[in-house]
Scaffold this motif. Structure first.
Motif, mmCIF file in Angstrom:
data_model
loop_
_atom_site.group_PDB
_atom_site.id
_atom_site.type_symbol
_atom_site.label_atom_id
_atom_site.label_comp_id
_atom_site.label_asym_id
_atom_site.label_seq_id
_atom_site.Cartn_x
_atom_site.Cartn_y
_atom_site.Cartn_z
ATOM 1 N N THR A 151 2.417 6.371 -7.223
ATOM 2 C CA THR A 151 1.722 6.913 -7.943
ATOM 3 C C THR A 151 1.393 8.443 -7.664
ATOM 4 N N ARG A 152 2.706 8.507 -6.667
ATOM 5 C CA ARG A 152 2.740 10.236 -6.312
ATOM 6 C C ARG A 152 3.814 10.460 -7.001
ATOM 7 N N ARG A 199 1.064 4.246 -2.703
ATOM 8 C CA ARG A 199 1.130 5.132 -2.898
ATOM 9 C C ARG A 199 1.927 6.188 -3.489
ATOM 10 N N GLU A 200 3.139 6.003 -2.644
ATOM 11 C CA GLU A 200 4.404 6.100 -3.184
ATOM 12 C C GLU A 200 4.823 6.462 -4.984
ATOM 13 N N LEU A 221 0.942 -1.218 -0.109
ATOM 14 C CA LEU A 221 -0.043 -0.166 0.723
ATOM 15 C C LEU A 221 0.835 1.305 -0.388
ATOM 16 N N THR A 222 2.067 1.233 0.771
ATOM 17 C CA THR A 222 3.139 2.427 1.257
ATOM 18 C C THR A 222 3.444 2.669 -0.374
#
Ligand code: GDP
Length: 334
Positions: free
Chosen positions: A322-323, A319-320, A315-316
């Motif tokens: 995608t960022r 997100r990273e 999950l982390t």
């Protein structure tokens, strides 16, 4: 790479109903080469106003139930009625086995040699989402080429039914007599999607059993709440070998078309399908841009093992990724 035509050659060939050019045009839309993707998109867009005039029928059922035999006989019946018939396949297994189950060349022999019919196996090497997107576009090309009835065949083993249901007007489920209660349980979700059920192989020694199954399935279906469109799914029995019962399938589909056009559900269903197509295509464009992005590819290849070993939380990391993807975006025409 096989030969490519110009946009206008594709357009003219497809609109003239040329089956060879239609086949080449579908090969073009199935291609993942960047140079082909743009041409394919231009082609589909330029032909959109010529689409939408066919009857789109989805056909599903477990392997061995008789789908290709049914399509061969049913397709012939439609040709005899003066219809032009195209058969497309959604076969997600083709990516695993390389050779597609539905693409077996020996199947539908009679239909495939008839000039009024067009048969296209499932594209190989794509995810289900990719197969769905390409099949939808192939269907539009077939419509632009003047095919009146499009049969979309899918193996009844999972999510592919939902995908096909989302692109057709009528969804037909083929079943066998004596399949057992446990199988009926598994099939409940698919039965709920069906607009018609055919107990196939209702011939010879199997006839009595098939008739019994027909009334059992009808009783089971009658317990489902009436669907929003006011249609109660009929169960028919027939034989794809002798052709018996298949005219009733066609009659049922025409009756469905008439009723749904009258109550507005036909157009409403197609409108909803266009929204689904929009959503799927946005997901596809974004997904491709994401996975094609060099920074994303670099991060993925260097950190994937850590995700696999549990050292890095998926999950982390998602997100990273995608960022980083979003902050590196260059705005270009997708
Ligand atoms: P699919 O895997 O669902 O496409 O099934 P096929 O069309 O390949 O058929 C599987 C087998 O069932 C073949 O041997 C067919 O000849 C046979 N079959 C298909 N339809 C019928 C039918 O209506 N009656 C009988 N007796 N056999 C059938």
């Amino acid at each position: 790479m096989s030969k490519r035509l110009s946009l206008s050659e594709y357009q003219e060939g497809v609109l003239a109903g040329n089956r060879v050019v239609l086949g080449q045009a579908i090969t073009l839309i199935e291609s993942t080469l960047d140079s082909d993707v743009q041409l394919a998109s231009d082609l589909v867009q330029s032909l959109l106003s010529k689409t939408g005039n066919s009857l789109r029928i989805g056909i599903t059922g477990v392997p061995g139930v008789g789908k290709s035999t049914f399509i061969e006989t049913f397709g012939k019946l439609l040709l005899d009625q003066g219809k032009k018939v195209a058969v497309l396949a959604v076969d997600p297994s083709s990516q695993m086995t390389k050779g597609s189950i539905l693409g077996d060349k020996t199947r539908m022999e009679k239909l495939s040699t008839d000039k009024r019919a067009f048969i296209r196996p499932s594209p190989a090497g794509l995810t289900l989402g990719g197969v769905t997107a390409k099949t939808r576009e192939a269907m539009l090309l077939c419509e632009a080429a003047g095919f009146d009835v499009i049969l979309v065949e899918t193996v009844g083993v999972g999510q592919s039914e939902t995908a096909v249901k989302g692109m057709v007007d009528f969804f037909l489920l083929l079943m066998l007599a004596g399949a057992g209660d446990e199988l009926q349980g598994i099939k409940k979700g698919i039965m709920e999607m069906a607009d018609g059920v055919l107990i196939n192989k209702a011939d010879g020694d199997n006839l009595a059993e098939a008739k019994k199954a027909k009334s059992n399935y009808q009783n089971a279906l009658d317990l489902f709440p009436l669907s929003k469109n006011g249609w109660s799914t009929p169960v028919l029995a027939g034989s794809s070998i002798t052709g018996e019962g298949l005219p009733e399938v066609w009659k049922t589909i025409l009756e469905y078309e008439k009723k749904m056009k009258l109550n507005g559900f036909w157009d409403q269903n197609r409108a909803n399908q266009r929204i689904k197509w929009l959503d799927e295509h946005v997901d596809f464009i974004l997904g491709k841009a994401f996975h094609d992005h060099p920074t994303v590819q670099k991060m993925l290849s260097s950190e994937k093992e850590k995700v696999r070993s549990g050292e890095l939380n998926p999950l982390t990391f998602a997100r990273e990724l995608t960022r980083v993807f979003l902050s590196n975006l260059k705005f270009e025409k997708p």
